[in-house]
Design a protein around this motif. Sequence first.
Motif, PDB file in Angstrom:
ATOM      1  N   PRO A 134      -4.739  -1.050  14.019  1.00 40.46           N
ATOM      2  CA  PRO A 134      -6.050  -0.743  13.435  1.00 40.46           C
ATOM      3  C   PRO A 134      -5.964  -0.720  11.902  1.00 40.46           C
ATOM      4  CG  PRO A 134      -5.557   0.767  15.231  1.00 40.46           C
ATOM      5  CD  PRO A 134      -4.309  -0.028  14.978  1.00 40.46           C
ATOM      6  N   VAL A 135      -6.882  -1.390  11.252  1.00 44.96           N
ATOM      7  CA  VAL A 135      -6.862  -1.538   9.791  1.00 44.96           C
ATOM      8  C   VAL A 135      -6.892  -0.182   9.089  1.00 44.96           C
ATOM      9  CG1 VAL A 135      -8.172  -2.414   7.819  1.00 44.96           C
ATOM     10  CG2 VAL A 135      -7.858  -3.849   9.827  1.00 44.96           C
ATOM     11  N   TYR A 136      -7.678   0.755   9.599  1.00 48.26           N
ATOM     12  CA  TYR A 136      -7.811   2.032   8.901  1.00 48.26           C
ATOM     13  C   TYR A 136      -6.478   2.785   8.811  1.00 48.26           C
ATOM     14  CZ  TYR A 136      -7.669   4.860  13.150  1.00 48.26           C
ATOM     15  OH  TYR A 136      -7.278   5.489  14.298  1.00 48.26           O
ATOM     16  N   THR A 137      -5.568   2.570   9.764  1.00 49.96           N
ATOM     17  CA  THR A 137      -4.307   3.319   9.754  1.00 49.96           C
ATOM     18  C   THR A 137      -3.424   2.974   8.554  1.00 49.96           C
ATOM     19  OG1 THR A 137      -3.164   1.731  11.182  1.00 49.96           O
ATOM     20  CG2 THR A 137      -4.263   3.590  12.259  1.00 49.96           C
ATOM     21  N   ILE A 138      -3.546   1.742   8.044  1.00 47.76           N
ATOM     22  CA  ILE A 138      -2.710   1.401   6.889  1.00 47.76           C
ATOM     23  C   ILE A 138      -3.238   2.035   5.607  1.00 47.76           C
ATOM     24  CG2 ILE A 138      -1.880  -0.734   7.926  1.00 47.76           C
ATOM     25  CD1 ILE A 138      -3.699  -2.263   6.017  1.00 47.76           C
ATOM     26  N   TYR A 139      -4.471   2.527   5.627  1.00 49.08           N
ATOM     27  CA  TYR A 139      -5.049   3.184   4.457  1.00 49.08           C
ATOM     28  C   TYR A 139      -4.879   4.702   4.486  1.00 49.08           C
ATOM     29  CZ  TYR A 139      -7.351  -1.323   3.850  1.00 49.08           C
ATOM     30  OH  TYR A 139      -7.616  -2.662   3.691  1.00 49.08           O
ATOM     31  N   LEU A 140      -4.334   5.257   5.542  1.00 50.46           N
ATOM     32  CA  LEU A 140      -4.235   6.710   5.669  1.00 50.46           C
ATOM     33  C   LEU A 140      -3.366   7.349   4.590  1.00 50.46           C
ATOM     34  CD1 LEU A 140      -4.033   7.188   9.534  1.00 50.46           C
ATOM     35  CD2 LEU A 140      -5.950   7.713   8.020  1.00 50.46           C
ATOM     36  N   TRP A 141      -2.372   6.614   4.100  1.00 55.75           N
ATOM     37  CA  TRP A 141      -1.503   7.185   3.076  1.00 55.75           C
ATOM     38  C   TRP A 141      -2.261   7.398   1.766  1.00 55.75           C
ATOM     39  CZ3 TRP A 141       2.649   9.920   2.972  1.00 55.75           C
ATOM     40  CH2 TRP A 141       3.333  10.087   1.785  1.00 55.75           C
ATOM     41  N   ALA A 142      -3.310   6.640   1.508  1.00 54.20           N
ATOM     42  CA  ALA A 142      -4.041   6.730   0.233  1.00 54.20           C
ATOM     43  C   ALA A 142      -4.597   8.134  -0.024  1.00 54.20           C
ATOM     44  CB  ALA A 142      -5.139   5.677   0.172  1.00 54.20           C
ATOM     45  N   PRO A 143      -5.412   8.717   0.855  1.00 55.44           N
ATOM     46  CA  PRO A 143      -5.944  10.048   0.527  1.00 55.44           C
ATOM     47  C   PRO A 143      -4.860  11.123   0.468  1.00 55.44           C
ATOM     48  CG  PRO A 143      -6.636   9.394   2.730  1.00 55.44           C
ATOM     49  CD  PRO A 143      -5.974   8.206   2.110  1.00 55.44           C
ATOM     50  N   ILE A 144      -3.836  10.996   1.281  1.00 57.48           N
ATOM     51  CA  ILE A 144      -2.736  11.967   1.246  1.00 57.48           C
ATOM     52  C   ILE A 144      -2.061  11.920  -0.123  1.00 57.48           C
ATOM     53  CG2 ILE A 144      -0.460  12.547   2.198  1.00 57.48           C
ATOM     54  CD1 ILE A 144      -1.547  11.362   4.895  1.00 57.48           C
ATOM     55  N   ILE A 177       0.844  -1.200   0.000  1.00 56.70           N
ATOM     56  CA  ILE A 177       0.000   0.000   0.000  1.00 56.70           C
ATOM     57  C   ILE A 177       0.879   1.250   0.000  1.00 56.70           C
ATOM     58  CG2 ILE A 177      -1.626   1.354   1.402  1.00 56.70           C
ATOM     59  CD1 ILE A 177      -2.856  -1.410   2.208  1.00 56.70           C
ATOM     60  N   LEU A 178       1.901   1.264   0.837  1.00 59.70           N
ATOM     61  CA  LEU A 178       2.810   2.415   0.868  1.00 59.70           C
ATOM     62  C   LEU A 178       3.502   2.620  -0.470  1.00 59.70           C
ATOM     63  CD1 LEU A 178       4.508   2.109   4.378  1.00 59.70           C
ATOM     64  CD2 LEU A 178       3.037   3.946   3.563  1.00 59.70           C
ATOM     65  N   ILE A 179       4.027   1.549  -1.041  1.00 59.61           N
ATOM     66  CA  ILE A 179       4.737   1.642  -2.318  1.00 59.61           C
ATOM     67  C   ILE A 179       3.796   2.113  -3.425  1.00 59.61           C
ATOM     68  CG2 ILE A 179       5.869   0.259  -4.126  1.00 59.61           C
ATOM     69  CD1 ILE A 179       7.016  -1.468  -1.783  1.00 59.61           C
ATOM     70  N   THR A 180       2.609   1.563  -3.465  1.00 58.28           N
ATOM     71  CA  THR A 180       1.653   1.922  -4.514  1.00 58.28           C
ATOM     72  C   THR A 180       1.298   3.398  -4.463  1.00 58.28           C
ATOM     73  OG1 THR A 180       0.710  -0.298  -4.525  1.00 58.28           O
ATOM     74  CG2 THR A 180      -0.654   1.466  -5.431  1.00 58.28           C
ATOM     75  N   PHE A 181       0.920   3.879  -3.297  1.00 59.33           N
ATOM     76  CA  PHE A 181       0.449   5.255  -3.225  1.00 59.33           C
ATOM     77  C   PHE A 181       1.580   6.276  -3.214  1.00 59.33           C
ATOM     78  CE2 PHE A 181      -3.390   2.978  -2.099  1.00 59.33           C
ATOM     79  CZ  PHE A 181      -4.286   3.611  -2.940  1.00 59.33           C
ATOM     80  N   ALA A 182       2.697   5.979  -2.569  1.00 65.53           N
ATOM     81  CA  ALA A 182       3.841   6.897  -2.647  1.00 65.53           C
ATOM     82  C   ALA A 182       4.354   6.936  -4.083  1.00 65.53           C
ATOM     83  CB  ALA A 182       4.944   6.470  -1.687  1.00 65.53           C
ATOM     84  N   GLY A 183       4.343   5.801  -4.743  1.00 57.22           N
ATOM     85  CA  GLY A 183       4.803   5.728  -6.131  1.00 57.22           C
ATOM     86  C   GLY A 183       3.898   6.466  -7.086  1.00 57.22           C
ATOM     87  N   THR A 184       2.604   6.500  -6.796  1.00 60.65           N
ATOM     88  CA  THR A 184       1.646   7.191  -7.670  1.00 60.65           C
ATOM     89  C   THR A 184       1.944   8.681  -7.745  1.00 60.65           C
ATOM     90  OG1 THR A 184      -0.055   5.554  -7.192  1.00 60.65           O
ATOM     91  CG2 THR A 184      -0.805   7.671  -8.028  1.00 60.65           C
ATOM     92  N   SER A 185       2.076   9.324  -6.607  1.00 59.39           N
ATOM     93  CA  SER A 185       2.340  10.763  -6.626  1.00 59.39           C
ATOM     94  C   SER A 185       3.758  11.063  -7.094  1.00 59.39           C
ATOM     95  CB  SER A 185       2.062  11.392  -5.256  1.00 59.39           C
ATOM     96  OG  SER A 185       2.742  10.727  -4.241  1.00 59.39           O
ATOM     97  N   PHE A 186       4.708  10.208  -6.750  1.00 63.13           N
ATOM     98  CA  PHE A 186       6.094  10.375  -7.197  1.00 63.13           C
ATOM     99  C   PHE A 186       6.154  10.310  -8.720  1.00 63.13           C
ATOM    100  CE2 PHE A 186      10.513   9.080  -7.877  1.00 63.13           C
ATOM    101  CZ  PHE A 186      11.193   9.892  -6.981  1.00 63.13           C
ATOM    102  N   ALA A 187       5.480   9.334  -9.314  1.00 62.17           N
ATOM    103  CA  ALA A 187       5.477   9.182 -10.776  1.00 62.17           C
ATOM    104  C   ALA A 187       4.753  10.354 -11.446  1.00 62.17           C
ATOM    105  CB  ALA A 187       4.835   7.856 -11.166  1.00 62.17           C
TER     106      ALA A 187
END
Length: 187
Positions: free
Chosen positions: A138-148, A65-75
Amino acid sequence: MKTSSPNQIKSAYHYFIGIINKVEGAILVISVLLMAFNNIFNVIGRVIFNNSLFFAEEVNSILIILITFAGTSFAARHGSHIRMTAIFDALPKKYQKVLMIIISFVTAICILVIGYFSIKYILWIAPRGQLLPALQIPVYTIYLWAPISLFITGMEYFLAGIKNLFNTEVFLASEVTNQQHDTVAEL
């Protein structure tokens, strides 16, 4: 009252983007390395000790999840997303510019809408108190990077659209022209 000059605003923007680049780059590098080590140690544990790491799958899920979303904005910032350019490259520069303006703004809107729905999903899942079984996070915490990340990605596309409106060059990202991208791709 002192007003900011355009150069001060541009300098502040570049400073802010520089920090975001470093943070996202560090997240990408560290996450990929952690995933590799996690997998290596899991295999060693399974083969040598006949016992896998109980948390390996959850850690990999978080890192993906971190790689996917950090990579999206980086790309998006570097104009590095996969693009289908057969029609784009065949068009005259004037029409490439129009197409890139449309692509940039439509993509920005789509990404920001997805970001909005990711916030709604986090707000829906957070009160349920669901935990990851092994790590007890908590499951929701791993999704916090997505909206950011989706917000940053949407802003990158929006800025690329603005850049295309007010410049003669065709910009793939706020700081990357089509010509710069093609020169790098040829290397």
